[in-house]
Design an enzyme around this catalytic site. Sequence first.
Site, PDB file in Angstrom:
ATOM      1  N   ARG A 200       1.049  -1.282  -0.058  1.00  0.00           N
ATOM      2  CA  ARG A 200      -0.127   0.047   0.283  1.00  0.00           C
ATOM      3  C   ARG A 200       0.506   1.402  -0.276  1.00  0.00           C
ATOM      4  NH1 ARG A 200      -2.217  -3.490   4.088  1.00  0.00           N
ATOM      5  NH2 ARG A 200      -4.276  -4.097   3.345  1.00  0.00           N
TER       6      ARG A 200
ATOM      7  N   LYS B 194      -2.514  -0.419   8.393  1.00  0.00           N
ATOM      8  CA  LYS B 194      -4.201  -0.075   8.565  1.00  0.00           C
ATOM      9  C   LYS B 194      -4.515  -0.959   8.847  1.00  0.00           C
ATOM     10  CE  LYS B 194      -7.733  -1.612   4.781  1.00  0.00           C
ATOM     11  NZ  LYS B 194      -8.508  -1.408   3.564  1.00  0.00           N
TER      12      LYS B 194
ATOM     13  N   HIS C 152      -3.904   2.418  -5.794  1.00  0.00           N
ATOM     14  CA  HIS C 152      -4.019   1.616  -5.086  1.00  0.00           C
ATOM     15  C   HIS C 152      -4.324  -0.035  -6.465  1.00  0.00           C
ATOM     16  CE1 HIS C 152      -5.414  -1.324  -1.640  1.00  0.00           C
ATOM     17  NE2 HIS C 152      -6.127  -1.450  -1.742  1.00  0.00           N
TER      18      HIS C 152
ATOM     19  N   ARG D  13      -1.859  -2.221  -6.378  1.00  0.00           N
ATOM     20  CA  ARG D  13      -2.599  -3.737  -5.289  1.00  0.00           C
ATOM     21  C   ARG D  13      -2.969  -4.419  -5.988  1.00  0.00           C
ATOM     22  NH1 ARG D  13      -1.334  -4.631   0.109  1.00  0.00           N
ATOM     23  NH2 ARG D  13      -3.502  -6.332   1.487  1.00  0.00           N
TER      24      ARG D  13
ATOM     25  N   HIS E 150      -3.033  -9.524   4.325  1.00  0.00           N
ATOM     26  CA  HIS E 150      -4.355 -10.422   5.388  1.00  0.00           C
ATOM     27  C   HIS E 150      -4.626 -11.365   5.916  1.00  0.00           C
ATOM     28  CE1 HIS E 150      -6.425  -8.360   0.793  1.00  0.00           C
ATOM     29  NE2 HIS E 150      -5.515  -7.867   2.051  1.00  0.00           N
TER      30      HIS E 150
ATOM     31  N   TYR F 181     -11.298 -10.093  -6.369  1.00  0.00           N
ATOM     32  CA  TYR F 181      -9.744 -10.647  -7.898  1.00  0.00           C
ATOM     33  C   TYR F 181     -10.241 -11.303  -8.041  1.00  0.00           C
ATOM     34  CZ  TYR F 181      -7.916  -7.773  -4.182  1.00  0.00           C
ATOM     35  OH  TYR F 181      -6.810  -6.232  -3.709  1.00  0.00           O
TER      36      TYR F 181
END
Length: 659
Positions: A499, A524, A594, A597, A620, A629
């Site tokens: 990010r 984040k 973004h 990413r 994640h 995705y």
Amino acid sequence: MARPIDTRFYEIPLPDEIPKSQKWLISYHENCRRLVGYMEQQGAGQTAYYSTIQCLQRFRNYLLDSDLCYSYTESIRWLNNTKFYPKGFKITLFRLSDIYEHGEVQPVNAFPVAVPYSNLLHEPWNELLQGYLNTLDFMESYMSDIRNRIARFFYAIQLQGVSSPSEITFELIEQYCMTDVHRSKKMDAIYTYSIGDILLYMANRGLCSHGLGWYPYFRMHNRIFDIKDFTDEQIAVIKHYRDDSLDFPSEEYAVAVKSFLIDFNKLGYSESPCKMAAYTLHNLLLFLEMNSLGYHKEIAAVWLEREKTYHEKRGWFQASRTLYLFDIYTREGCIMPQSLNITRALRCEALPDWCLAELDEYLEVKNKEDWAASTIDMIRSSVTRFCEYLADSGLKGFEEIDASVIKEFNLCDYHDTPEGKNAYNVRIRKFLKHLERKNIIPYGLNEALLCTSENRERIVITLTDDEKQSIKEKQDASTASIELRDNAMMLLGLKMGIRSIDIVNLKLDDLDWKNQCIRIYQKKTSHEIMLPMPTEVGNAIYLYISNGRANKKTSSRYLFIKNRVPYDALKRSVCRQALKRMLPGRSTPGSGFHVTRRTYATDQLRKGTGKQGLADLLGHRDTTSIKHYLNLDEERMRMCPISLSDSGLLMKGGRYDRV
């Protein structure tokens, strides 16, 4: 070449009855006769002799034409207004003034060899002059010129009865500059600057104030600000803060300025900002000393507003920023160049007092809860929006709020997206709960404000193959420092899926070159991960560090830093700007950084990376967030088709029956 004898105007008898306004001619002719006689006695040559007569006659004609009387000041004014005049005119007027005041030509103005000014100085002045000259390192001929310029000034104030530097005043300097005449503006500037140099030399030794030393410089540039020229409102502000300003005397301000400028130059600013900083702070010092003021932020702001009329926009902006940084320096003891000089008033400041009091109290609670500054700003904006509606509706207090008021506000409050409206309503609802806890409004009234919106499924936007090829071509041609930085940032996004906020927060210590990996602390999720560093990424980072990063100008440990002062950390918006420079023509929605990413995640899926593996690479905690995705993996989607009959989508009825 012989001159006609009738040029000796003073030998022509004056009329028996002279108008009262011309009585000065009697003494003028007599003193001119004595001066010409002096030149004859000294054996002056024809050039010097007739130049004297010509000067006296031309000056006499000027006075008669202008209906003026003789005075030394008037002679200097006439000489200043005469663009071209023979070399001997200036010394002739000096000699004439000597005869008027002393009855004879003084040694300093003697003919043919004038006595050096330094020989006429009292010992204390000579000691100061010699001490100053000892600090210089020039050729002997140039040192002699400097000695003569300064001795000339010392001798002039010595004749005024000044015996020590502490007795020098601004009025005395102004009087000398007005009467000290030179053949050209260039020579006038050279002599004036020499006066400023010796005055600053004395000021640095505590013999006089620093403002006196800067007066000659700013006088040459017409930057002397008289407080009488300020508006009545500005003068009122200065008078209001005068007593408070004396807590920071001008001499303490001068010391602080010297220290500030040293630190300012160390930051690596270019020549122009450094000169502007010195100019601004020294000019303010002069203004403070001339008006017996000390330093105060509000007085400086008034002075800056007046000074604005003498600057172009860019110059005034630099002056404004200098004063802003200096004020922080006086309080914090260090320069904070990353600070922004934001002077815009907050929107909430226009709210009625009954609104502002509760809002301030609520924000104070949130500050104690240690919310981020951006969150506090969002809360302030949301509640301000609500309070503005209440005030416009005629309410005089929060006690008058009921469900109908809240519902009407919700209908009138327009936002571009449901998510945006929801974000504002959530914060307004929490503020209403705060009012409920204080028993200002009935308990449960906050539920009248809806704060839910349906979740939306967004189509994942990724970079096309052509866009990726265009980026690669620009990366291969990168040479400039900002291009090398852009290249490294883009590869961190495209090849590692990092990010933007995490890229700009990377430190040099986060790079593990030996094990070829990078430590990422995810802003984040507050989760730290270690990611393998592809060779292509490592090479780009190395090129930036070795050829693009200002390593010698900063001690910052951040990997990516600004390309100019203050060479510190960047904001995440720089990553978006890097993408824009790489793809200037990209207008597809979702063109923020973004997208790199998303492109990385999609490419990994197409290469066969499993869901858990991709979640680990993206940092994640689980695989639910990568489902967006999956629909872009076209090849694998074709491997698992679903029957229309099994899905309940039957190709019957309507137009299918008519085929």
